[in-house]
Design an enzyme around this catalytic site. Structure first.
Site, PDB file in Angstrom:
ATOM      1  N   PHE A   1       0.559  -1.181   0.212  1.00 21.53           N
ATOM      2  CA  PHE A   1       0.527  -0.040   0.319  1.00 21.53           C
ATOM      3  C   PHE A   1       1.093   1.322   0.037  1.00 21.53           C
ATOM      4  O   PHE A   1       0.570   2.205   0.287  1.00 21.53           O
ATOM      5  CB  PHE A   1      -1.064   0.415   1.294  1.00 21.53           C
TER       6      PHE A   1
ATOM      7  N   CYS B   1      -0.842   3.088 -10.656  1.00 24.39           N
ATOM      8  CA  CYS B   1      -1.386   1.679 -10.385  1.00 24.39           C
ATOM      9  C   CYS B   1      -3.129   2.603 -10.121  1.00 24.39           C
ATOM     10  O   CYS B   1      -3.470   1.652 -10.789  1.00 24.39           O
ATOM     11  CB  CYS B   1      -1.515   2.289  -8.066  1.00 24.39           C
TER      12      CYS B   1
HETATM   13  N1  LIG Z   1       4.295   1.663  -7.213  1.00 23.84           N
HETATM   14  C1  LIG Z   1       3.353   1.842  -6.521  1.00 23.84           C
HETATM   15  O1  LIG Z   1       3.345   2.862  -6.396  1.00 23.84           O
HETATM   16  C2  LIG Z   1       3.174   0.489  -6.119  1.00 23.84           C
HETATM   17  C3  LIG Z   1       2.333   0.974  -4.780  1.00 23.84           C
HETATM   18  C4  LIG Z   1       1.639  -0.985  -4.504  1.00 23.84           C
HETATM   19  C5  LIG Z   1       1.620  -1.639  -5.222  1.00 23.84           C
HETATM   20  N2  LIG Z   1       2.060  -1.591  -6.431  1.00 23.84           N
HETATM   21  C6  LIG Z   1       2.416  -2.703  -6.963  1.00 23.84           C
HETATM   22  O2  LIG Z   1       3.464  -2.864  -7.529  1.00 23.84           O
HETATM   23  C7  LIG Z   1       4.234  -3.624  -8.449  1.00 23.84           C
HETATM   24  C8  LIG Z   1       5.099  -3.503  -8.665  1.00 23.84           C
HETATM   25  O3  LIG Z   1       5.285  -2.163  -8.609  1.00 23.84           O
HETATM   26  P1  LIG Z   1       6.486  -1.166  -9.471  1.00 23.84           P
HETATM   27  O4  LIG Z   1       5.986   0.579  -9.392  1.00 23.84           O
HETATM   28  O5  LIG Z   1       6.985  -1.047  -8.027  1.00 23.84           O
HETATM   29  O6  LIG Z   1       6.818  -1.173 -10.711  1.00 23.84           O
HETATM   30  P2  LIG Z   1       8.201  -0.990 -10.766  1.00 23.84           P
HETATM   31  O7  LIG Z   1       7.955  -1.459 -13.077  1.00 23.84           O
HETATM   32  O8  LIG Z   1       8.627   0.361 -10.679  1.00 23.84           O
HETATM   33  O9  LIG Z   1       8.808  -2.115 -10.945  1.00 23.84           O
HETATM   34  C9  LIG Z   1       9.382  -3.678 -11.636  1.00 23.84           C
HETATM   35  C10 LIG Z   1      10.239  -3.578 -11.923  1.00 23.84           C
HETATM   36  O10 LIG Z   1      10.756  -5.394 -12.476  1.00 23.84           O
HETATM   37  C11 LIG Z   1      11.234  -5.828 -12.731  1.00 23.84           C
HETATM   38  N3  LIG Z   1      10.750  -7.383 -13.421  1.00 23.84           N
HETATM   39  C12 LIG Z   1      10.061  -7.570 -14.242  1.00 23.84           C
HETATM   40  N4  LIG Z   1       9.716  -8.804 -14.822  1.00 23.84           N
HETATM   41  C13 LIG Z   1      10.864  -9.902 -13.646  1.00 23.84           C
HETATM   42  C14 LIG Z   1      11.415 -10.966 -13.163  1.00 23.84           C
HETATM   43  N5  LIG Z   1      10.612 -11.778 -14.125  1.00 23.84           N
HETATM   44  N6  LIG Z   1      12.851 -11.456 -12.976  1.00 23.84           N
HETATM   45  C15 LIG Z   1      13.192  -9.430 -11.872  1.00 23.84           C
HETATM   46  N7  LIG Z   1      12.762  -8.718 -12.428  1.00 23.84           N
HETATM   47  C16 LIG Z   1      11.442  -8.299 -13.337  1.00 23.84           C
HETATM   48  C17 LIG Z   1      11.804  -4.886 -13.997  1.00 23.84           C
HETATM   49  O11 LIG Z   1      12.582  -4.667 -14.908  1.00 23.84           O
HETATM   50  C18 LIG Z   1      11.431  -3.676 -13.194  1.00 23.84           C
HETATM   51  O12 LIG Z   1      12.399  -3.157 -12.654  1.00 23.84           O
HETATM   52  C19 LIG Z   1       2.266  -3.500  -9.884  1.00 23.84           C
HETATM   53  O13 LIG Z   1       2.045  -4.832  -9.354  1.00 23.84           O
HETATM   54  C20 LIG Z   1       1.842  -2.312  -9.305  1.00 23.84           C
HETATM   55  O14 LIG Z   1       1.060  -1.935  -9.565  1.00 23.84           O
HETATM   56  C21 LIG Z   1       2.903  -0.584  -6.656  1.00 23.84           C
END
Ligand SMILES: NC(=O)c1ccc[n+]([C@@H]2O[C@H](COP(=O)([O-])OP(=O)(O)OC[C@H]3O[C@@H](n4cnc5c(N)ncnc54)[C@H](O)[C@@H]3O)[C@@H](O)[C@H]2O)c1
Length: 457
Positions: free
Chosen positions: A160, A286
């Site tokens: 969150f 998100c």
């Molecule tokens: N960003 C936010 O504020 C937030 C808050 C809560 C939940 N989320 C959720 O968390 C998840 C991640 O969000 P984020 O913003 O951190 O994403 P992001 O795009 O910043 O980071 C994701 C990372 O995962 C890596 N990746 C993808 N497939 C991979 C694999 N097989 N092995 C290794 N690395 C891999 C990518 O290269 C990327 O760097 C999403 O589902 C999002 O909805 C995000």
């Protein structure tokens, strides 16, 4: 640093969620590996540089950096007690969450799962209901012939955190949600989060425990409930902002000020004061994709979600309202120069995903305006991510104002509340200010000769 925990943890994905989680868990003394398949992200992290902007991240990386094994290959991570999947789940064309990255990560875990231990595979990414169960199948498939000898548990642990306050939210969350079907998974995750649940750690430098904060609630539920809690939370936040924006439209017509209205209703404890700021609407990584995924999930189960649909509709209208307001005051946008204050979808981040500013810029360009933009942090990311965008990047707010017919405040970066408006105005061709976040005082701006246009005021 006080060492409290000694689990072996592998976090997959070093984005906003994965990296924050990895550093937080390393700070508690766990042995953490953080894997990202994007080699340039790992190179930066190995060099001690954060791959994106987030307040306090640099300092925490310096503090625990060496305590995290950053690698681009899961095979080079230590075998773990807990695998945390924190990869992206972007929107598919049909609105559903694209699970391919999550499935890929689960499959990679399955291929490497050691015999003899019973690790927990945790989904922290935001995923549709049923994903934890689905991943069990994906992992078993990757295990192949080893399946009868390798054991693992699955759990859902939605995140969150808010970008811009990611570390704060990670160390001092409102709640920790764990969804699982096996007591052993709860036990290990409770142990993992014990320092946060008990607030037994010494706060990292620069991240003091907030005054009045005691402990987060632990919500222990089934995996489907945990998965739905995350979507319902984001849908509610989206609805709340769109609700106040809908009333902002009415306030303009009837001569009310939506800021006063929001304050008046927010004092009701059943409603609360947060997420009631009328403005350019929500964006980011998100709310847009998660509302789409909720609507898609409803459609799959014969269950329309008209409130969430309306929130989305109001939000896209809100961005257009800014352009319409400019058009009303300038009469035509063709040939005008518009200065955009703020590119990121909210302050304290360089994240541009679905940022209202980008859509507003597109609409202005379509209508023949020239666009200048200034953002204290996100301009470099914008240049890199949208190389074709026809925008002149200004080096400062003063530079931005030069020759502008109007300024539009799109992102409520704190520093925008106290810019030297008189000097900015003196550089403009026409002194029009569209305050897309209701940050400024109409009286002050009008006294300086600006035509001030707010949202719902
Ligand atoms: N960003 C936010 O504020 C937030 C808050 C809560 C939940 N989320 C959720 O968390 C998840 C991640 O969000 P984020 O913003 O951190 O994403 P992001 O795009 O910043 O980071 C994701 C990372 O995962 C890596 N990746 C993808 N497939 C991979 C694999 N097989 N092995 C290794 N690395 C891999 C990518 O290269 C990327 O760097 C999403 O589902 C999002 O909805 C995000």
């Amino acid at each position: 640093m006080k060492l409290e925990n000694n689990l072996k943890v592998t976090v997959i994905g070093a984005g906003y969620v994965g990296l924050t989680t990895a550093l937080t868990l390393a700070y508690f003394g766990n042995r953490v590996s953080c894997v990202d398949k994007n080699g340039s992200i790992i190179d930066k992290l190995k060099g001690g540089r954060p791959p994106f902007y987030e307040p306090g991240l640099d300092e925490l990386l310096q503090a625990v950096g060496a305590g995290v094994n950053f690698t681009a290959q899961l095979s080079q991570a230590d075998s773990a007690d807990v695998y945390i999947i924190a990869v992206g789940t972007p929107s598919r064309e049909d609105g559903n969450a694209d699970l391919s990255y999550v499935e890929e990560a689960a499959s990679q875990i399955g291929a490497l799962l050691p015999e003899g231990s019973i690790p927990v595979v945790v989904t922290k990414s935001t995923v549709p209901v049923g994903t934890a169960q689905h991943l069990e199948t994906v992992i078993n498939k990757a295990l192949g012939e080893r399946a009868p000898r390798c054991h693992f548990l699955v759990a859902s642990n939605p995140e969150f955190l808010r970008e811009g306050a990611a570390l704060q939210d990670s160390f001092y969350p409102d709640r920790i949600v764990i969804g699982a079907g096996d007591e052993r998974a709860f036990d290990i995750l409770k142990r993992l989060y014990a320092p946060i649940l008990e607030q037994s750690f010494v706060p990292p430098e620069g991240l003091p425990r907030p005054q009045g904060y005691s402990r987060p609630a632990l919500v222990a539920v089934s995996a489907p409930s945990a998965e739905l809690i995350k979507y319902a939370s984001n849908a509610f936040l989206a609805v709340k902002i769109s609700f106040i924006n809908e009333f902002a439209g009415l306030a303009e017509k009837v001569g009310a000020d939506i800021k006063d209205v929001a304050e008046g209703i927010g004092l009701d404890k059943r409603i609360g004061p947060h997420f009631l700021a009328a403005g350019a609407g929500w964006g980011g990584s998100c709310l847009p994709k998660d509302t789409r995924a909720v609507i898609f999930a409803g459609s799959q189960h014969g269950c329309r979600m008209p409130m969430v649909e309306a929130a989305v509709e109001v939000n896209s209208r809100q961005r257009l309202r800014i352009v319409e307001k400019l058009q009303e005051v300038l009469e035509t946008l063709r040939g005008c120069t518009i200065g955009i204050l703020g590119l990121s979808f909210k302050p304290d981040t360089d994240d541009l995903r679905d940022s209202p500013a980008l859509e507003i810029i597109d609409r202005l360009l379509e209508r023949g305006a020239a666009v200048r933009a200034y953002d204290p942090v996100a301009a470099d990311n914008c240049r890199r991510s949208y190389p074709g965008l026809q925008v002149h990047y200004a080096s400062s707010p003063l530079d931005l104002a030069g020759g502008c017919d109007a300024l539009v405040l799109v992102t409520d970066w704190k520093q925008f509340a106290s810019l030297p408006w008189e000097q900015l105005g003196s550089r403009m061709r026409q002194k029009v200010m569209v305050d897309g976040r209701n940050m400024l005082r109409r009286d002050d701006m009008e006294r300086l000769g600006f035509t001030y246009i707010g949202m719902g005021r």
